[in-house]
Design a protein around this motif. Structure first.
Motif, PDB file in Angstrom:
ATOM      1  N   LYS A  88       5.031  47.000  29.359  1.00 47.29           N
ATOM      2  CA  LYS A  88       4.491  45.926  30.208  1.00 47.29           C
ATOM      3  C   LYS A  88       4.380  46.391  31.665  1.00 47.29           C
ATOM      4  CE  LYS A  88       4.930  41.106  31.503  1.00 47.29           C
ATOM      5  NZ  LYS A  88       4.629  41.423  32.904  1.00 47.29           N
ATOM      6  N   THR A  89       5.455  46.958  32.171  1.00 46.45           N
ATOM      7  CA  THR A  89       5.435  47.430  33.570  1.00 46.45           C
ATOM      8  C   THR A  89       4.342  48.460  33.771  1.00 46.45           C
ATOM      9  OG1 THR A  89       7.819  47.220  33.432  1.00 46.45           O
ATOM     10  CG2 THR A  89       6.961  48.279  35.401  1.00 46.45           C
ATOM     11  N   PHE A  90       4.227  49.353  32.809  1.00 42.16           N
ATOM     12  CA  PHE A  90       3.228  50.423  32.866  1.00 42.16           C
ATOM     13  C   PHE A  90       1.813  49.839  32.974  1.00 42.16           C
ATOM     14  CE2 PHE A  90       0.549  53.473  30.417  1.00 42.16           C
ATOM     15  CZ  PHE A  90       0.709  54.591  31.218  1.00 42.16           C
ATOM     16  N   ILE A  91       1.523  48.890  32.089  1.00 43.36           N
ATOM     17  CA  ILE A  91       0.191  48.275  32.070  1.00 43.36           C
ATOM     18  C   ILE A  91      -0.064  47.496  33.357  1.00 43.36           C
ATOM     19  CG2 ILE A  91      -1.241  46.534  30.893  1.00 43.36           C
ATOM     20  CD1 ILE A  91      -1.010  49.173  29.373  1.00 43.36           C
ATOM     21  N   ASP A  92       0.961  46.793  33.839  1.00 44.56           N
ATOM     22  CA  ASP A  92       0.794  46.022  35.087  1.00 44.56           C
ATOM     23  C   ASP A  92       0.419  46.946  36.244  1.00 44.56           C
ATOM     24  OD1 ASP A  92       1.361  43.725  33.757  1.00 44.56           O
ATOM     25  OD2 ASP A  92       3.425  43.519  34.485  1.00 44.56           O
ATOM     26  N   ARG A  93       1.061  48.097  36.294  1.00 37.95           N
ATOM     27  CA  ARG A  93       0.769  49.041  37.389  1.00 37.95           C
ATOM     28  C   ARG A  93      -0.661  49.564  37.300  1.00 37.95           C
ATOM     29  NH1 ARG A  93       5.423  51.849  39.746  1.00 37.95           N
ATOM     30  NH2 ARG A  93       3.922  53.471  40.206  1.00 37.95           N
ATOM     31  N   ILE A  94      -1.070  49.868  36.078  1.00 40.46           N
ATOM     32  CA  ILE A  94      -2.435  50.390  35.915  1.00 40.46           C
ATOM     33  C   ILE A  94      -3.456  49.300  36.246  1.00 40.46           C
ATOM     34  CG2 ILE A  94      -4.104  51.317  34.271  1.00 40.46           C
ATOM     35  CD1 ILE A  94      -1.755  52.603  32.833  1.00 40.46           C
ATOM     36  N   ARG A  95      -3.170  48.085  35.773  1.00 40.83           N
ATOM     37  CA  ARG A  95      -4.112  46.982  36.015  1.00 40.83           C
ATOM     38  C   ARG A  95      -4.328  46.794  37.509  1.00 40.83           C
ATOM     39  NH1 ARG A  95      -1.700  43.023  33.444  1.00 40.83           N
ATOM     40  NH2 ARG A  95      -2.909  43.197  31.532  1.00 40.83           N
ATOM     41  N   GLU A  96      -3.238  46.794  38.246  1.00 41.93           N
ATOM     42  CA  GLU A  96      -3.329  46.566  39.684  1.00 41.93           C
ATOM     43  C   GLU A  96      -4.234  47.605  40.350  1.00 41.93           C
ATOM     44  OE1 GLU A  96      -0.233  46.643  43.269  1.00 41.93           O
ATOM     45  OE2 GLU A  96       0.459  45.612  41.467  1.00 41.93           O
ATOM     46  N   ARG A  97      -4.049  48.866  39.939  1.00 43.69           N
ATOM     47  CA  ARG A  97      -4.860  49.930  40.554  1.00 43.69           C
ATOM     48  C   ARG A  97      -6.299  49.912  40.035  1.00 43.69           C
ATOM     49  NH1 ARG A  97      -1.880  55.559  40.162  1.00 43.69           N
ATOM     50  NH2 ARG A  97      -3.754  56.173  41.296  1.00 43.69           N
ATOM     51  N   ALA A  98      -6.445  49.661  38.717  1.00 41.83           N
ATOM     52  CA  ALA A  98      -7.769  49.765  38.103  1.00 41.83           C
ATOM     53  C   ALA A  98      -8.702  48.650  38.563  1.00 41.83           C
ATOM     54  CB  ALA A  98      -7.648  49.757  36.586  1.00 41.83           C
ATOM     55  N   LEU A  99      -8.133  47.492  38.863  1.00 44.11           N
ATOM     56  CA  LEU A  99      -8.988  46.377  39.272  1.00 44.11           C
ATOM     57  C   LEU A  99      -9.270  46.393  40.773  1.00 44.11           C
ATOM     58  CD1 LEU A  99      -7.621  43.462  37.040  1.00 44.11           C
ATOM     59  CD2 LEU A  99      -9.693  44.814  36.725  1.00 44.11           C
ATOM     60  N   GLY A 100      -8.782  47.404  41.454  1.00 45.37           N
ATOM     61  CA  GLY A 100      -9.017  47.510  42.896  1.00 45.37           C
ATOM     62  C   GLY A 100     -10.475  47.838  43.195  1.00 45.37           C
ATOM     63  N   GLN A 101     -10.879  47.550  44.415  1.00 42.08           N
ATOM     64  CA  GLN A 101     -12.247  47.792  44.892  1.00 42.08           C
ATOM     65  C   GLN A 101     -12.727  49.214  44.610  1.00 42.08           C
ATOM     66  OE1 GLN A 101     -14.840  46.302  46.405  1.00 42.08           O
ATOM     67  NE2 GLN A 101     -13.871  44.392  45.792  1.00 42.08           N
ATOM     68  N   GLU A 102     -11.888  50.166  44.953  1.00 41.66           N
ATOM     69  CA  GLU A 102     -12.281  51.566  44.871  1.00 41.66           C
ATOM     70  C   GLU A 102     -12.809  51.950  43.490  1.00 41.66           C
ATOM     71  OE1 GLU A 102      -9.560  54.936  46.139  1.00 41.66           O
ATOM     72  OE2 GLU A 102      -9.109  53.288  47.528  1.00 41.66           O
ATOM     73  N   VAL A 103     -12.114  51.456  42.463  1.00 41.33           N
ATOM     74  CA  VAL A 103     -12.509  51.797  41.098  1.00 41.33           C
ATOM     75  C   VAL A 103     -13.754  51.019  40.695  1.00 41.33           C
ATOM     76  CG1 VAL A 103     -11.832  51.703  38.681  1.00 41.33           C
ATOM     77  CG2 VAL A 103     -10.158  52.355  40.418  1.00 41.33           C
ATOM     78  N   MET A 104     -13.706  49.718  40.954  1.00 46.37           N
ATOM     79  CA  MET A 104     -14.780  48.850  40.472  1.00 46.37           C
ATOM     80  C   MET A 104     -16.131  49.214  41.089  1.00 46.37           C
ATOM     81  SD  MET A 104     -13.203  47.048  38.282  1.00 46.37           S
ATOM     82  CE  MET A 104     -14.207  45.622  37.855  1.00 46.37           C
ATOM     83  N   THR A 105     -16.120  49.704  42.316  1.00 45.06           N
ATOM     84  CA  THR A 105     -17.394  50.008  42.971  1.00 45.06           C
ATOM     85  C   THR A 105     -17.740  51.498  42.907  1.00 45.06           C
ATOM     86  OG1 THR A 105     -16.242  50.224  45.071  1.00 45.06           O
ATOM     87  CG2 THR A 105     -17.211  48.072  44.603  1.00 45.06           C
ATOM     88  N   SER A 106     -16.904  52.306  42.232  1.00 46.44           N
ATOM     89  CA  SER A 106     -17.193  53.740  42.199  1.00 46.44           C
ATOM     90  C   SER A 106     -18.317  54.036  41.204  1.00 46.44           C
ATOM     91  CB  SER A 106     -15.943  54.527  41.838  1.00 46.44           C
ATOM     92  OG  SER A 106     -15.857  54.662  40.452  1.00 46.44           O
ATOM     93  N   LEU A 107     -18.861  55.240  41.301  1.00 42.41           N
ATOM     94  CA  LEU A 107     -19.962  55.608  40.407  1.00 42.41           C
ATOM     95  C   LEU A 107     -19.466  55.961  39.011  1.00 42.41           C
ATOM     96  CD1 LEU A 107     -22.147  57.735  42.846  1.00 42.41           C
ATOM     97  CD2 LEU A 107     -22.624  55.454  41.942  1.00 42.41           C
ATOM     98  N   THR A 108     -18.184  56.349  38.923  1.00 46.20           N
ATOM     99  CA  THR A 108     -17.620  56.736  37.622  1.00 46.20           C
ATOM    100  C   THR A 108     -16.336  55.950  37.357  1.00 46.20           C
ATOM    101  OG1 THR A 108     -16.449  58.516  38.764  1.00 46.20           O
ATOM    102  CG2 THR A 108     -18.518  59.104  37.658  1.00 46.20           C
ATOM    103  N   PRO A 109     -16.478  54.641  37.211  1.00 48.51           N
ATOM    104  CA  PRO A 109     -15.269  53.814  37.074  1.00 48.51           C
ATOM    105  C   PRO A 109     -14.421  54.186  35.862  1.00 48.51           C
ATOM    106  CG  PRO A 109     -17.252  52.531  36.590  1.00 48.51           C
ATOM    107  CD  PRO A 109     -17.715  53.841  37.120  1.00 48.51           C
TER     108      PRO A 109
END
Ligand code: GDP
Length: 295
Positions: free
Chosen positions: A49-70
């Motif tokens: 759970k902790t692992f997934i929460d950490r990834i979710r927080e980073r993955a849903l950030g602006q940088e990823v969502m707006t990148s060319l290779t999300p």
């Protein structure tokens, strides 16, 4: 180890990379699948759970969502977090301080402690050290004989103890013998039991107080999964471990113990036992293992 997990994650990542753009729903779905794959690999549910929460927080950030290779960005985040979960930096064996330096191996009977003591002795010998092996088990003559046999096989001295001696006195005498014979490392193969019990812990605490080891390494059987993690917690509470050696890793298809150990016990895995042969010992590299898992 980790074959199935590797397989599952590979499929999730392929799907992720297939999307040109990622929506939040794509990421949530991928994370759900990663979480399931971790649970199937026998990872402790809180750790997953902790692992997934950490990834979710980073993955849903602006940088990823707006990148060319999300998709690739998310895969990289999972890689980084997996390496962190496995322990971050590759831990080193503590051999500094006064010589001879004592390393104490502890663990349940059958975990592979005696074999691992010999493996470590061989590893140190190859590094130019002069280890002395000492069986500090007064109850199981077979374990003592086993260590003598293994020592002869690798050309490492084994301290000859008297049967029925007090284990604390024995450890102390082994240290004196190491000093007298010019050894620079003393490897103590302590007694094991089938279960964690109070008298064993008291004995190990007394040896620790007497010898002052630079490392107290728990030898734990990876194939026992979360039980290995629970055993590590018990030993750690009593002895303040400095690290863990996971054995029988080559037979452990799931890898849950390796993935949960650091988070639950917060002590590094330092080596992996990967076979019965005495050279089947690998230094543990979290980053390399994360790369191996992610293919
Ligand atoms: P101890 O009771 O903890 O001292 O355990 P032993 O050293 O006697 O090992 C128990 C069994 O596990 C033996 O048959 C060893 O050969 C085996 N063993 C130890 N380490 C490994 C390993 O990394 N891989 C495999 N496959 N077997 C191992």
């Amino acid at each position: 180890m980790f074959d199935r997990l590797s397989d599952k994650l590979g499929k999730v990542f392929k799907k992720l990379k297939g999307h040109g753009k990622l929506t939040e729903a794509n990421i949530q779905e991928a994370l759900r699948e990663v979480r399931l794959a971790l649970l199937e690999a026998d990872v402790h549910y809180k750790v997953a759970k902790t692992f997934i929460d950490r990834i979710r927080e980073r993955a849903l950030g602006q940088e990823v969502m707006t990148s060319l290779t999300p998709g690739q960005q998310v895969v990289k985040i999972v890689h980084d977090e997996l390496a962190a979960l496995l322990g971050g930096e590759a831990p080193r064996l503590e051999l500094g301080g006064k010589t001879p330096v004592a390393l104490m191996l502890v663990g349940l009977q059958g975990s592979g402690k005696t074999t691992t003591a010999a493996k470590l002795a061989l590893y140190l010998k190859k590094q130019g050290r002069q280890p002395l092996l000492a069986p500090v088990d007064t109850q199981r003559p077979a374990a003592i004989e086993q260590l003598h046999r293994l020592g002869a096989e690798i050309g490492v001295d084994v301290y000859r103890s008297q049967p029925q001696q007090n284990p604390v006195a024995l450890a102390s005498e082994a240290m004196a013998a190491a000093v007298a014979k010019g050894h620079d490392v003393l490897l103590l193969d302590t007694a094991g039991r089938l279960h964690v019990d109070a008298p064993l812990m008291a004995e190990l605490q007394a040896i620790k107080a007497d010898v002052g080891p630079a490392e107290i390494l728990l030898v734990a059987d990876a194939m026992t999964g979360q039980d290995a993690v629970a055993v590590a917690q018990n030993f750690h509470e009593a002895l303040d471990l400095t690290g863990v050696i996971l054995t029988k890793v080559e037979g452990d298809a799931r890898g849950g113990a390796a993935l949960s150990m650091r988070t639950v016990v917060n002590k590094p895995i330092k080596f992996l036992g990967v076979g019965e042969k005495l050279d089947a010992l690998e230094v543990f590299h979290p980053d390399r293992l994360a790369s191996r898992i992610l293919g």
